[in-house]
Enzyme design. Structure first.
Site, mmCIF file in Angstrom:
data_model
loop_
_atom_site.group_PDB
_atom_site.id
_atom_site.type_symbol
_atom_site.label_atom_id
_atom_site.label_comp_id
_atom_site.label_asym_id
_atom_site.label_seq_id
_atom_site.Cartn_x
_atom_site.Cartn_y
_atom_site.Cartn_z
ATOM 1 N N ARG A 27 -10.449 8.095 10.734
ATOM 2 C CA ARG A 27 -9.735 7.273 9.776
ATOM 3 C C ARG A 27 -8.529 8.051 9.285
ATOM 4 O O ARG A 27 -8.404 9.242 9.515
ATOM 5 C CB ARG A 27 -10.632 6.950 8.573
ATOM 6 N N GLY A 28 -7.666 7.385 8.540
ATOM 7 C CA GLY A 28 -6.516 8.071 7.966
ATOM 8 C C GLY A 28 -5.217 7.468 8.444
ATOM 9 O O GLY A 28 -5.182 6.605 9.315
ATOM 10 N N ASN A 29 -4.115 7.945 7.865
ATOM 11 C CA ASN A 29 -2.810 7.417 8.231
ATOM 12 C C ASN A 29 -2.366 7.956 9.590
ATOM 13 O O ASN A 29 -3.069 8.755 10.218
ATOM 14 C CB ASN A 29 -1.776 7.721 7.134
ATOM 15 N N LYS A 63 -3.365 -8.240 10.842
ATOM 16 C CA LYS A 63 -4.709 -8.081 11.414
ATOM 17 C C LYS A 63 -5.735 -7.697 10.350
ATOM 18 O O LYS A 63 -6.935 -7.821 10.582
ATOM 19 C CB LYS A 63 -4.704 -7.049 12.539
ATOM 20 N N ASP A 64 -5.274 -7.230 9.175
ATOM 21 C CA ASP A 64 -6.192 -6.865 8.094
ATOM 22 C C ASP A 64 -6.616 -8.067 7.252
ATOM 23 O O ASP A 64 -7.560 -7.957 6.463
ATOM 24 C CB ASP A 64 -5.541 -5.837 7.158
ATOM 25 N N THR A 81 -2.192 11.754 9.914
ATOM 26 C CA THR A 81 -3.518 12.380 9.968
ATOM 27 C C THR A 81 -4.120 12.257 11.358
ATOM 28 O O THR A 81 -4.656 13.231 11.912
ATOM 29 C CB THR A 81 -4.457 11.722 8.937
ATOM 30 N N ARG A 82 -4.030 11.066 11.934
ATOM 31 C CA ARG A 82 -4.663 10.838 13.235
ATOM 32 C C ARG A 82 -3.941 11.580 14.364
ATOM 33 O O ARG A 82 -4.574 12.220 15.200
ATOM 34 C CB ARG A 82 -4.753 9.336 13.500
ATOM 35 N N SER A 133 0.725 4.091 1.901
ATOM 36 C CA SER A 133 0.938 4.885 3.109
ATOM 37 C C SER A 133 2.369 4.754 3.615
ATOM 38 O O SER A 133 3.071 3.776 3.310
ATOM 39 C CB SER A 133 -0.029 4.451 4.219
ATOM 40 N N SER A 141 -11.739 1.942 15.363
ATOM 41 C CA SER A 141 -11.861 0.518 15.665
ATOM 42 C C SER A 141 -13.002 0.250 16.638
ATOM 43 O O SER A 141 -12.949 0.701 17.799
ATOM 44 C CB SER A 141 -10.547 0.011 16.282
ATOM 45 N N ARG A 166 0.846 -1.181 0.000
ATOM 46 C CA ARG A 166 0.000 0.000 0.000
ATOM 47 C C ARG A 166 0.889 1.240 0.000
ATOM 48 O O ARG A 166 2.087 1.168 0.269
ATOM 49 C CB ARG A 166 -0.920 -0.005 1.216
ATOM 50 N N ARG A 198 -13.492 -2.427 18.193
ATOM 51 C CA ARG A 198 -12.879 -3.153 19.312
ATOM 52 C C ARG A 198 -12.349 -2.190 20.360
ATOM 53 O O ARG A 198 -12.584 -2.364 21.564
ATOM 54 C CB ARG A 198 -11.728 -4.034 18.783
ATOM 55 N N ARG A 199 -11.617 -1.160 19.919
ATOM 56 C CA ARG A 199 -11.086 -0.182 20.875
ATOM 57 C C ARG A 199 -12.211 0.614 21.530
ATOM 58 O O ARG A 199 -12.184 0.866 22.733
ATOM 59 C CB ARG A 199 -10.104 0.755 20.165
ATOM 60 N N CYS A 202 -12.455 -8.782 10.818
ATOM 61 C CA CYS A 202 -11.297 -8.127 11.431
ATOM 62 C C CYS A 202 -11.647 -6.769 12.046
ATOM 63 O O CYS A 202 -10.843 -6.206 12.779
ATOM 64 C CB CYS A 202 -10.165 -7.977 10.418
#
Length: 322
Positions: free
Chosen positions: A157-159, A91-92, A162-163, A23, A137, A21, A139-140, A251
């Site tokens: 969302r984002g890389n 995990k993806d 970004t976060r 990123s 997420s 990818r 889960r989080r 996932c």
């Protein structure tokens, strides 16, 4: 990126093409794999950027189906012989196999825990009531809600840039990320808290990478396995992913699992703990188990069966309100 191993390259051997990818994190992870493979084999290795649905679609992962949105395009490139290998965050990966694709190697795992990057160096517990905490997420979200801290969980969302940028700009008070990604990017100094798995269990396979190749390319698969595969990491993540598969959860589902190789009375064994939660974190099924090191699949199935008996399916697939 082109890398060259320390050994002499065999004349006429084409470079190994690794699909990645775009990123910064994905390219860093793929670059690490490329360096290790080049060093071990003496082959030239090049990175080939592939755009995935998860990169171009900014909708929440759960609304996109979650499973496989970062994976399908890389697998398509493999099957089309546009690349020789594909590197994913493990995990993806969907828990089911794809025809024509082999998981050739699971390299040594980074620390799988989640971390907090918060303003003013704060931990989650130090954030004031109503503070905004970003994560994409479920889960989080569910596990942090269960802590009862009174923070507001905000979808993001984002890389990584970004976060974390949403914290430094003041838009959010904190974000929750995987420690492994920040380790690989050399950004651990920005972490303000490492979350104990007792509080927040990581996603199955978190911190591990997956290196896939075409099933027909048996010679390359063997080469990659010898150079990169870590048996302890593979055993742990196979166990975790079997829990996820047996719970019939994708996932992006609110399921956490962590398996570790520990020393038992008769040698190494696996210890695994897992949690399945309702989306709001109000209800949870938590279990742990230990078993033979050489049967991670069986141990994962056993633990998942116990969780199902305790009502995990009902938590993950609540009946619709009439």
């Amino acid at each position: 990126m082109t890398l060259r191993g320390s050994q002499a390259r065999t004349s006429g051997q084409a470079a190994i093409r690794i699909g990645t990818r775009a990123s910064a994190l994905a390219r860093t992870q793929s670059g690490l794999v490329a360096e290790q493979l080049s060093e071990a084999t003496g082959r030239d290795v090049v990175l080939v950027t592939v755009s995935t649905e998860g990169d171009v679609n900014t909708a929440p992962l759960a609304t996109m189906g979650g499973t496989g949105v970062f994976v399908s395009a890389l697998r398509d490139a493999l099957l089309a012989d546009e690349v020789d290998l594909a590197v994913h965050s493990l995990k993806d990966l969907p828990t089911y196999a794809q025809d024509g694709i082999t998981l050739a190697a699971i390299p040594t795992r980074e620390d799988p825990r989640d971390v907090v990057v918060a303003r003013d160096g704060l931990t989650l517990g130090e954030l004031p009531q109503g503070a905004t905490v970003g994560t994409g997420s479920p889960r989080r979200v569910a596990q942090i809600e269960a802590l009862g801290l009174g923070v507001e969980l905000v979808g993001v969302r984002g890389n990584v840039d970004t976060r974390i940028g949403k914290v430094t700009s003041g838009e959010l008070d904190a974000v929750v990320l995987a420690r492994a990604g920040l380790t690989r990017l050399g950004r651990l100094d920005e972490v303000t808290e490492v979350l104990d798995p007792i509080q927040v269990l990581p996603a199955p396979g978190q911190g591990a990478l997956a290196v896939e190749c075409r099933s027909s390319d048996t010679e390359l698969a063997a080469l990659v396995a010898e150079a990169l595969d870590d048996p302890n990491t593979r055993a742990a993540v196979e166990c975790e992913r079997m829990v996820l598969a047996e719970l019939e959860a994708g996932c992006s589902a609110p399921v956490g699992a962590l398996a570790e190789v520990v020393e038992g009375e008769d040698g190494p064994e696996l210890w695994v703990r897992a949690v399945a939660t309702s989306l709001d974190g109000a209800l949870a099924v938590r279990r742990s188990a230990s078993g033979p090191y050489d049967d991670p699949i069986g141990l994962g199935r056993k633990l998942a069966a116990e969780m199902v008996a305790d009502g995990a399916h009902e938590l993950l697939n609540p009946a619709p309100h009439s």
